[in-house]
Motif scaffolding. Structure first.
Motif, PDB file in Angstrom:
ATOM      1  N   VAL A  10     -19.618  -0.176  23.333  1.00 58.29           N
ATOM      2  CA  VAL A  10     -18.970   1.036  22.837  1.00 58.29           C
ATOM      3  C   VAL A  10     -17.481   0.776  22.655  1.00 58.29           C
ATOM      4  O   VAL A  10     -16.797   0.368  23.592  1.00 58.29           O
ATOM      5  N   VAL A  11     -17.011   1.000  21.435  1.00 54.98           N
ATOM      6  CA  VAL A  11     -15.596   0.876  21.097  1.00 54.98           C
ATOM      7  C   VAL A  11     -15.218   2.135  20.320  1.00 54.98           C
ATOM      8  O   VAL A  11     -15.858   2.459  19.317  1.00 54.98           O
ATOM      9  N   GLU A  12     -14.212   2.821  20.801  1.00 53.63           N
ATOM     10  CA  GLU A  12     -13.733   4.048  20.170  1.00 53.63           C
ATOM     11  C   GLU A  12     -14.869   5.041  19.926  1.00 53.63           C
ATOM     12  O   GLU A  12     -14.932   5.689  18.882  1.00 53.63           O
ATOM     13  N   GLY A  13     -15.794   5.122  20.861  1.00 52.01           N
ATOM     14  CA  GLY A  13     -16.895   6.073  20.780  1.00 52.01           C
ATOM     15  C   GLY A  13     -18.062   5.640  19.910  1.00 52.01           C
ATOM     16  O   GLY A  13     -19.041   6.381  19.773  1.00 52.01           O
ATOM     17  N   ASN A  14     -18.005   4.460  19.324  1.00 56.36           N
ATOM     18  CA  ASN A  14     -19.077   3.962  18.469  1.00 56.36           C
ATOM     19  C   ASN A  14     -19.863   2.870  19.183  1.00 56.36           C
ATOM     20  O   ASN A  14     -19.268   1.954  19.757  1.00 56.36           O
ATOM     21  N   HIS A  15     -21.189   2.964  19.118  1.00 57.17           N
ATOM     22  CA  HIS A  15     -22.060   1.938  19.686  1.00 57.17           C
ATOM     23  C   HIS A  15     -22.239   0.829  18.662  1.00 57.17           C
ATOM     24  O   HIS A  15     -22.725   1.069  17.561  1.00 57.17           O
ATOM     25  N   TYR A  16     -21.849  -0.375  19.042  1.00 58.74           N
ATOM     26  CA  TYR A  16     -22.048  -1.549  18.201  1.00 58.74           C
ATOM     27  C   TYR A  16     -23.305  -2.261  18.675  1.00 58.74           C
ATOM     28  O   TYR A  16     -23.374  -2.731  19.806  1.00 58.74           O
ATOM     29  N   PHE A  17     -24.308  -2.305  17.799  1.00 57.66           N
ATOM     30  CA  PHE A  17     -25.597  -2.935  18.085  1.00 57.66           C
ATOM     31  C   PHE A  17     -25.548  -4.402  17.684  1.00 57.66           C
ATOM     32  O   PHE A  17     -24.928  -4.751  16.670  1.00 57.66           O
ATOM     33  N   PRO A  18     -26.254  -5.274  18.410  1.00 60.88           N
ATOM     34  CA  PRO A  18     -26.378  -6.666  17.949  1.00 60.88           C
ATOM     35  C   PRO A  18     -27.040  -6.675  16.567  1.00 60.88           C
ATOM     36  O   PRO A  18     -27.981  -5.903  16.324  1.00 60.88           O
ATOM     37  N   LEU A  19     -26.552  -7.517  15.657  1.00 62.09           N
ATOM     38  CA  LEU A  19     -27.123  -7.567  14.312  1.00 62.09           C
ATOM     39  C   LEU A  19     -28.626  -7.813  14.328  1.00 62.09           C
ATOM     40  O   LEU A  19     -29.363  -7.256  13.526  1.00 62.09           O
ATOM     41  N   GLU A  20     -29.089  -8.637  15.259  1.00 64.49           N
ATOM     42  CA  GLU A  20     -30.520  -8.958  15.301  1.00 64.49           C
ATOM     43  C   GLU A  20     -31.383  -7.780  15.746  1.00 64.49           C
ATOM     44  O   GLU A  20     -32.600  -7.821  15.629  1.00 64.49           O
ATOM     45  N   SER A  21     -30.770  -6.716  16.254  1.00 67.89           N
ATOM     46  CA  SER A  21     -31.536  -5.539  16.679  1.00 67.89           C
ATOM     47  C   SER A  21     -31.742  -4.534  15.537  1.00 67.89           C
ATOM     48  O   SER A  21     -32.428  -3.535  15.705  1.00 67.89           O
ATOM     49  N   VAL A  22     -31.151  -4.815  14.381  1.00 65.66           N
ATOM     50  CA  VAL A  22     -31.216  -3.902  13.244  1.00 65.66           C
ATOM     51  C   VAL A  22     -32.341  -4.326  12.302  1.00 65.66           C
ATOM     52  O   VAL A  22     -32.498  -5.506  12.002  1.00 65.66           O
ATOM     53  N   ASP A  23     -33.107  -3.354  11.839  1.00 63.77           N
ATOM     54  CA  ASP A  23     -34.152  -3.611  10.850  1.00 63.77           C
ATOM     55  C   ASP A  23     -33.466  -3.751   9.493  1.00 63.77           C
ATOM     56  O   ASP A  23     -33.056  -2.757   8.887  1.00 63.77           O
ATOM     57  N   SER A  24     -33.329  -4.965   9.023  1.00 67.31           N
ATOM     58  CA  SER A  24     -32.552  -5.245   7.815  1.00 67.31           C
ATOM     59  C   SER A  24     -33.186  -4.659   6.551  1.00 67.31           C
ATOM     60  O   SER A  24     -32.518  -4.577   5.517  1.00 67.31           O
ATOM     61  N   ILE A  71     -16.959  -7.434  19.392  1.00 65.44           N
ATOM     62  CA  ILE A  71     -17.858  -6.754  18.451  1.00 65.44           C
ATOM     63  C   ILE A  71     -18.261  -7.656  17.286  1.00 65.44           C
ATOM     64  O   ILE A  71     -18.936  -7.214  16.360  1.00 65.44           O
ATOM     65  N   GLY A  72     -17.888  -8.924  17.344  1.00 62.79           N
ATOM     66  CA  GLY A  72     -18.352  -9.879  16.345  1.00 62.79           C
ATOM     67  C   GLY A  72     -19.866  -9.990  16.427  1.00 62.79           C
ATOM     68  O   GLY A  72     -20.444  -9.993  17.514  1.00 62.79           O
ATOM     69  N   GLY A  73     -20.528 -10.047  15.295  1.00 61.37           N
ATOM     70  CA  GLY A  73     -21.989 -10.144  15.281  1.00 61.37           C
ATOM     71  C   GLY A  73     -22.686  -8.839  15.624  1.00 61.37           C
ATOM     72  O   GLY A  73     -23.847  -8.823  15.992  1.00 61.37           O
ATOM     73  N   ARG A  74     -21.954  -7.722  15.488  1.00 64.74           N
ATOM     74  CA  ARG A  74     -22.504  -6.392  15.814  1.00 64.74           C
ATOM     75  C   ARG A  74     -22.244  -5.426  14.678  1.00 64.74           C
ATOM     76  O   ARG A  74     -21.370  -5.643  13.857  1.00 64.74           O
ATOM     77  N   ILE A  75     -23.004  -4.340  14.667  1.00 68.00           N
ATOM     78  CA  ILE A  75     -22.918  -3.338  13.614  1.00 68.00           C
ATOM     79  C   ILE A  75     -22.954  -1.949  14.229  1.00 68.00           C
ATOM     80  O   ILE A  75     -23.632  -1.729  15.238  1.00 68.00           O
ATOM     81  N   ALA A  76     -22.195  -1.021  13.648  1.00 64.02           N
ATOM     82  CA  ALA A  76     -22.137   0.358  14.141  1.00 64.02           C
ATOM     83  C   ALA A  76     -22.547   1.302  13.014  1.00 64.02           C
ATOM     84  O   ALA A  76     -22.588   0.922  11.838  1.00 64.02           O
ATOM     85  N   PHE A  77     -22.847   2.552  13.379  1.00 65.04           N
ATOM     86  CA  PHE A  77     -23.361   3.536  12.426  1.00 65.04           C
ATOM     87  C   PHE A  77     -22.599   4.846  12.528  1.00 65.04           C
ATOM     88  O   PHE A  77     -22.096   5.200  13.584  1.00 65.04           O
TER      89      PHE A  77
END
Length: 103
Positions: A10-24, A71-77
């Protein structure tokens, strides 16, 4: 479900997920970019789910600054994507990223 992980940062209230956890299958590259003064340049994805598009609803830092290296290699929504704890509603448990109102 767009992403599922018990390892978000969590950075600035945003959850950064590992890229590999995302359904591309749901990610569509966007040409949208922004710059954060301390994290660096962000790139975006549009989400495509069940024929609906959510423009620029996911972002990541391809080359985060040294201050944001965790947060490298992570994605937030954002923009209609909710992060839900499906187990207990407590931080640190398995979190799901999904379009608001979808199961």
């Amino acid at each position: 479900m767009i992403a599922e992980s018990d390892d978000t940062i969590v950075v600035e209230g945003n959850h950064y997920f590992p890229l590999e956890s995302v359904d591309s299958r749901y990610l569509v590259e966007s040409d949208h970019h922004t710059v954060c003064p301390w994290k660096g340049a962000a790139s975006y994805h549009t989400l495509g789910v069940d024929g609906e598009r959510n423009e620029n609803a996911a972002w990541y830092y391809p080359r985060p600054s040294p201050l944001a290296k965790k947060i490298g290699g992570r994605i937030a929504f954002w923009h209609g994507v909710e992060v839900v704890d499906e187990r207990k509603g407590e931080p640190g448990n398995r979190l799901l990223g999904r379009l608001l109102g979808r199961t």
